[in-house]
Design an enzyme around this catalytic site. Structure first.
Site, PDB file in Angstrom:
ATOM      1  N   ASP A  92       0.886  -1.259   0.083  1.00  0.00           N
ATOM      2  CA  ASP A  92      -0.034   0.000   0.050  1.00  0.00           C
ATOM      3  C   ASP A  92       0.918   1.121  -0.043  1.00  0.00           C
ATOM      4  O   ASP A  92       2.062   1.280   0.465  1.00  0.00           O
ATOM      5  CB  ASP A  92      -0.901   0.072   1.016  1.00  0.00           C
ATOM      6  CG  ASP A  92      -0.443  -0.264   2.372  1.00  0.00           C
ATOM      7  OD1 ASP A  92       0.661  -0.866   2.512  1.00  0.00           O
ATOM      8  OD2 ASP A  92      -0.947   0.042   3.596  1.00  0.00           O
ATOM      9  N   GLU A 159      -0.672  -2.545   5.064  1.00  0.00           N
ATOM     10  CA  GLU A 159       0.198  -2.203   6.361  1.00  0.00           C
ATOM     11  C   GLU A 159       0.137  -1.179   6.824  1.00  0.00           C
ATOM     12  O   GLU A 159       0.301  -1.021   8.127  1.00  0.00           O
ATOM     13  CB  GLU A 159       1.704  -2.484   5.428  1.00  0.00           C
ATOM     14  CG  GLU A 159       2.729  -2.828   7.010  1.00  0.00           C
ATOM     15  CD  GLU A 159       3.134  -1.197   7.564  1.00  0.00           C
ATOM     16  OE1 GLU A 159       3.497  -1.153   8.657  1.00  0.00           O
ATOM     17  OE2 GLU A 159       3.205  -0.411   6.680  1.00  0.00           O
TER      18      GLU A 159
HETATM   19 ZN   LIG Z   1       4.708   3.377   6.136  1.00  0.00          ZN
HETATM   20 ZN   LIG Z   2       6.340   0.796   5.496  1.00  0.00          ZN
END
Ligand SMILES: [Zn+2]
Ligand SMILES: [Zn+2]
Length: 435
Positions: A92, A159
């Site tokens: 991401d 994440e």
């Molecule tokens: Zn990050």
């Molecule tokens: Zn990261």
């Protein structure tokens, strides 16, 4: 299962051969990197990213499953007897308006869950992670004769909001696919020169909790405070008392952070409001110190409200946001073994033990889901261009941090170093002759 791996040190000749092979792949990998960088996607929206890389992994001969944990990808290659290793990259980008001025800078605009339209940028360097991950996959496929075991390569979503690893685990990462003996990943680093490898045995990154405290008061006229219970004063007392959690209650040798990042109350000079709201970030390493901090926050909020004379039905409410990001633990013996190998390959001066950080990373979930028979390691690969690092050392330049709109790593060095490191670690942990 995950007994301490016997690491065979490669001769320098082998080391050069792998490095040369990665170097030969770099022009094409940099094309992929620039493409990923120009097309970032927000957490749990990594649809095109996942599709693109899943197709490449299929072409390489992996058994690929998409939409594991919403947008996650699992690519499996079974290659004879031996242990199972899982290599993870996260996908991401962040709601950040890129300001690097790079010719392939992102111009993507999207609307995250907050509802506020924003630019999107790979400001954490997850584009370098994915590219190096592909680079390692290519090397390991070309070298199938040099290793034996099972290779599980995963692309993890989300994440940045700390939810993607758990989403994949809850969607059967360890039951629908071979369960790993080893889990390995890297993260680019904004404080080390490009190509340096940093590692921290034991706790590497922190437990990250977000906590909301709503502090009721009894509002009224600012000229008549005796007829009110002022939530600004009460919340201020809570903020000050919270400072004692780290300074007086935590073990000084066990790092902890309690930061009040937001304090909101009231709307006018002469009105005592009926509520104050606090937002905290709370950081720790062990489960015990996490519990101690969270219990302490609840106790202090209630205790200060009692001291202020608040009635029982107007006690502060303390909410710990779920899910939290648990700390990341590098199993120490395993970490040292891999680093012995890296030091031989990259040189002692390029592979350096570094202090752990109070930042968070949901990679720790993969060990938590299988704590007894999995070894785990995440290492840093420095990304700061050397001349910029040197200038910063002399005080002539500021280094942008990860998540900065100006973060422009020396991607070529990060990717080449990480692809080589991930490949070398896998070859060592999955030896061809069964050890
Ligand atoms: Zn990050
Ligand atoms: Zn990261």
């Amino acid at each position: 299962m995950a007994a301490a791996a016997a690491l065979t040190l490669s001769s320098p000749a082998q080391a050069d051969e792998l490095r040369d092979a990665v170097a030969a792949d770099m022009p094409e990998l940099m094309d992929l990197y620039r493409d990923l960088h120009a097309n970032p996607e927000l957490s749990f929206e990594e649809v095109e990213t996942a599709k693109k890389l899943a197709a490449r992994m299929r072409d390489l001969g992996f058994e690929v499953t998409e939409q594991v944990g919403r947008t996650g990808v699992v690519a499996v290659m079974e290659n004879g007897d031996g242990p199972t290793i899982m290599l993870r990259a996260d996908m991401d980008g962040l709601p950040v308006v890129e300001q690097t001025g790079l010719p392939f800078a992102s111009k993507v605009v999207a609307t995250p869950a907050s509802g506020v339209e924003t630019g999107v940028m790979h400001a954490c360097g997850h584009d370098t992670h994915m590219t190096a991950w592909i680079g390692a996959a290519q090397q390991l496929v070309e070298r199938k004769g040099e290793w034996s075991g099972t290779l599980v390569m995963i692309l993890q979503p989300a994440e940045e909001i700390g939810e993607g690893a758990l989403a994949m685990i809850e969607d059967g990462l360890y039951t629908r696919f071979p369960k790993p003996d080893y889990v390995v990943a890297f993260h680019d680093a904004a404080q080390f020169p490009a190509g340096m490898i940093g590692y921290s045995p034991g706790y590497a990154l922190a437990n990250v909790d977000s906590v909301d405290i709503v502090v009721p008061g009894i509002g009224g006229h600012g000229a008549y405070p005796h007829t009110t219970k002022d939530p600004v004063v009460l919340a201020s007392a809570i903020v000050m008392k919270l400072q004692t959690l780290v300074s007086r209650e935590s073990n000084p040798l066990d790092p902890a952070v309690v930061t009040v990042g937001s304090f909101r109350a009231g709307a006018k000079h002469n009105v005592i409001s009926d509520e104050a709201r606090l937002q905290l970030t709370v950081r720790s390493y062990s489960d015990e110190s996490r519990k101690q901090l969270l219990d302490g926050i609840a106790r202090i909020a209630r205790g200060e409200a009692i001291a202020a004379g608040m009635p029982d039905d107007k006690m502060p409410t303390v909410t710990v946001i779920e899910p939290y990001t648990p700390s990341t633990f590098n199993t120490p013996e395993f970490t040292e073994q891999v680093m012995v190998r890296f030091k031989t390959r990259f040189g002692e001066d390029r592979v350096v033990q570094v202090p752990s950080v109070m930042g968070g990373e949901d990679f720790g979930q993969f060990l938590r889901a299988s704590p007894d028979d999995t070894e785990s390691l995440i290492f840093w690969v420095g990304g700061v261009p050397q001349e910029r690092f040197d200038a910063a050392q002399k005080g002539e330049a500021e280094l942008p941090s990860l998540h900065s709109p100006f973060w422009a790593p020396d991607a070529e060095k990060v990717i080449a170093t990480a692809a080589e490191a991930l490949t070398a670690a896998t070859l060592d942990l999955l030896p061809a002759n069964g050890g």
